[in-house]
Design a protein around this motif. Sequence first.
Motif, PDB file in Angstrom:
ATOM      1  N   SER A   1       0.982  -1.302   0.018  1.00  0.00           N
ATOM      2  CA  SER A   1       0.129  -0.046   0.146  1.00  0.00           C
ATOM      3  C   SER A   1       0.783   1.108   0.029  1.00  0.00           C
ATOM      4  O   SER A   1       1.988   1.347   0.625  1.00  0.00           O
TER       5      SER A   1
ATOM      6  N   ILE B   1      -8.219   2.965  -1.404  1.00  0.00           N
ATOM      7  CA  ILE B   1      -8.924   3.089   0.070  1.00  0.00           C
ATOM      8  C   ILE B   1      -8.876   4.561   0.451  1.00  0.00           C
ATOM      9  O   ILE B   1      -8.032   5.142   0.297  1.00  0.00           O
TER      10      ILE B   1
ATOM     11  N   SER C   1      -5.294   5.700  -0.226  1.00  0.00           N
ATOM     12  CA  SER C   1      -4.064   4.826  -0.388  1.00  0.00           C
ATOM     13  C   SER C   1      -4.320   4.091  -1.717  1.00  0.00           C
ATOM     14  O   SER C   1      -5.461   3.645  -1.841  1.00  0.00           O
TER      15      SER C   1
ATOM     16  N   LYS D   1     -13.525   2.664   3.164  1.00  0.00           N
ATOM     17  CA  LYS D   1     -12.471   2.991   4.309  1.00  0.00           C
ATOM     18  C   LYS D   1     -11.966   1.618   4.545  1.00  0.00           C
ATOM     19  O   LYS D   1     -12.597   0.548   4.350  1.00  0.00           O
ATOM     20  N   PRO D   2     -10.547   1.574   5.309  1.00  0.00           N
ATOM     21  CA  PRO D   2     -10.067   0.089   5.802  1.00  0.00           C
ATOM     22  C   PRO D   2     -11.090  -0.674   6.438  1.00  0.00           C
ATOM     23  O   PRO D   2     -11.128  -1.984   5.977  1.00  0.00           O
ATOM     24  N   SER D   3     -11.836  -0.146   7.592  1.00  0.00           N
ATOM     25  CA  SER D   3     -12.795  -0.944   8.088  1.00  0.00           C
ATOM     26  C   SER D   3     -13.811  -1.577   7.141  1.00  0.00           C
ATOM     27  O   SER D   3     -14.309  -2.616   7.465  1.00  0.00           O
TER      28      SER D   3
ATOM     29  N   VAL E   1      -3.856   0.259  -2.850  1.00  0.00           N
ATOM     30  CA  VAL E   1      -3.200  -0.838  -2.444  1.00  0.00           C
ATOM     31  C   VAL E   1      -3.220  -1.836  -3.583  1.00  0.00           C
ATOM     32  O   VAL E   1      -3.951  -1.899  -4.475  1.00  0.00           O
TER      33      VAL E   1
END
Length: 169
Positions: free
Chosen positions: A30, A49, A38, A63-65, A40
Amino acid sequence: MNSYKTLFEDTRARLQSGDAKNPIVVSVSSQSTGDFRSKVSIREFDVIIDQPKGFGGSNSGPKPSEIALAALAACQEITYRLFADALSIPLNGVRTELTGTQDLRGFLGVEDEISAGFQEIRGVVHLDSSASDADLERLRNTVEQHCPVLDDLRRPVAVAIEVRPDSNT
């Protein structure tokens, strides 16, 4: 519709005989591309992301979550599909809906005793199947035991992340 029973049985046989590559290694890289965005790289795929605009992002990706929830949902569906065929349980379709609850006080360090990640994840797996309730319960129990992402979330996983100066950034 494909049957994955042959894939399942052949792979298990290769694992038992030692002919399959195992363990496998999964890697991602990433790179922050500015603000909270980001890029990835996962095999030959690039995934963006980001954070929602309400949290300072440009909303150019999940988002990451959300990616973590998506990974769990997709892994559930794959594991249901694979084991339904392996157990000869009819399954025409599978769909997953998940919701994760987060408390931002943990993420932002407002209260250190609050976890930075999900407090809980709840969901429903919808199965389109003519199987008996007993067979669907057997399938559910099998998936609960063998879904890799569910396993990752339920048990402690050793994580070691180093920080190194990088002259390329």
